[in-house]
Motif scaffolding. Structure first.
Motif, PDB file in Angstrom:
ATOM      1  N   GLU A 197       0.838  -1.209   0.000  1.00  0.00           N
ATOM      2  CA  GLU A 197       0.000   0.000   0.000  1.00  0.00           C
ATOM      3  C   GLU A 197       0.870   1.255   0.000  1.00  0.00           C
ATOM      4  OE1 GLU A 197      -3.338   0.774  -0.191  1.00  0.00           O
ATOM      5  OE2 GLU A 197      -3.561  -1.339  -0.734  1.00  0.00           O
ATOM      6  N   SER A 198       1.938   1.239   0.782  1.00  0.00           N
ATOM      7  CA  SER A 198       2.835   2.398   0.841  1.00  0.00           C
ATOM      8  C   SER A 198       3.493   2.643  -0.518  1.00  0.00           C
ATOM      9  CB  SER A 198       3.906   2.197   1.904  1.00  0.00           C
ATOM     10  OG  SER A 198       3.320   2.143   3.177  1.00  0.00           O
ATOM     11  N   ARG A 199       3.919   1.558  -1.172  1.00  0.00           N
ATOM     12  CA  ARG A 199       4.516   1.698  -2.508  1.00  0.00           C
ATOM     13  C   ARG A 199       3.501   2.267  -3.485  1.00  0.00           C
ATOM     14  NH1 ARG A 199       6.829  -3.106  -1.121  1.00  0.00           N
ATOM     15  NH2 ARG A 199       5.267  -4.319  -2.247  1.00  0.00           N
ATOM     16  N   ARG A 200       2.280   1.772  -3.412  1.00  0.00           N
ATOM     17  CA  ARG A 200       1.221   2.239  -4.308  1.00  0.00           C
ATOM     18  C   ARG A 200       0.986   3.728  -4.104  1.00  0.00           C
ATOM     19  NH1 ARG A 200      -4.770   1.865  -4.947  1.00  0.00           N
ATOM     20  NH2 ARG A 200      -4.966   1.679  -2.692  1.00  0.00           N
ATOM     21  N   LYS A 203       3.212   5.940  -3.018  1.00  0.00           N
ATOM     22  CA  LYS A 203       4.358   6.679  -3.563  1.00  0.00           C
ATOM     23  C   LYS A 203       4.280   6.763  -5.080  1.00  0.00           C
ATOM     24  CE  LYS A 203       7.512   5.508   0.156  1.00  0.00           C
ATOM     25  NZ  LYS A 203       8.680   4.709   0.552  1.00  0.00           N
ATOM     26  N   GLU A 204       3.867   5.673  -5.707  1.00  0.00           N
ATOM     27  CA  GLU A 204       3.783   5.629  -7.164  1.00  0.00           C
ATOM     28  C   GLU A 204       2.637   6.483  -7.693  1.00  0.00           C
ATOM     29  OE1 GLU A 204       3.340   1.462  -7.807  1.00  0.00           O
ATOM     30  OE2 GLU A 204       5.446   1.030  -7.324  1.00  0.00           O
ATOM     31  N   GLY A 205       1.597   6.668  -6.882  1.00  0.00           N
ATOM     32  CA  GLY A 205       0.409   7.378  -7.320  1.00  0.00           C
ATOM     33  C   GLY A 205       0.519   8.882  -7.305  1.00  0.00           C
ATOM     34  N   GLY A 206       1.568   9.420  -6.715  1.00  0.00           N
ATOM     35  CA  GLY A 206       1.705  10.864  -6.644  1.00  0.00           C
ATOM     36  C   GLY A 206       0.601  11.480  -5.807  1.00  0.00           C
TER      37      GLY A 206
END
Length: 102
Positions: free
Chosen positions: A42-45, A47-50
């Motif tokens: 979830e944290s990676r998502r 970060k990737e989502g801006g």
């Protein structure tokens, strides 16, 4: 990503960390590990989502969720750190026993 999406992601992470506190308290290390992996995803998502900057009430909700996540993290560490120290001592003792047996 909308402000609603951002809050949903923080709520998801907060919910996972609440479950992690429960798993750690129950000494369910496999469950804790699975939840930790979900939380990291979830944290990676996020970060990737801006993540857009939030204002007003959504910002206040985000701050409350971050505080909850940090509090849960403290609780998890309070439970797991003594256990991890114990495991490290056991491993160290085994390694020393093996070294002297050679």
């Amino acid at each position: 990503m909308t402000p609603s999406d951002v809050l949903c992601m923080y709520e998801q992470i907060a919910g996972l960390t609440c479950q992690m506190v429960e798993a750690a308290g129950n000494r369910d290390w496999d469950g804790l590990s699975r939840l930790e992996a979900q939380c990291a995803a979830e944290s990676r998502r996020m970060k990737e989502g801006g993540v857009p900057v939030l204002t007003g009430i959504p910002r206040l909700r985000k701050v409350d969720l971050i505080k909850l996540i940090l509090n849960n993290d403290r609780e998890i560490r309070a439970i797991t750190e003594p256990w991890m120290a114990h495991v490290a001592n056991v491993v160290r003792g085994c390694a020393e026993a093996l070294a002297t047996a050679r």
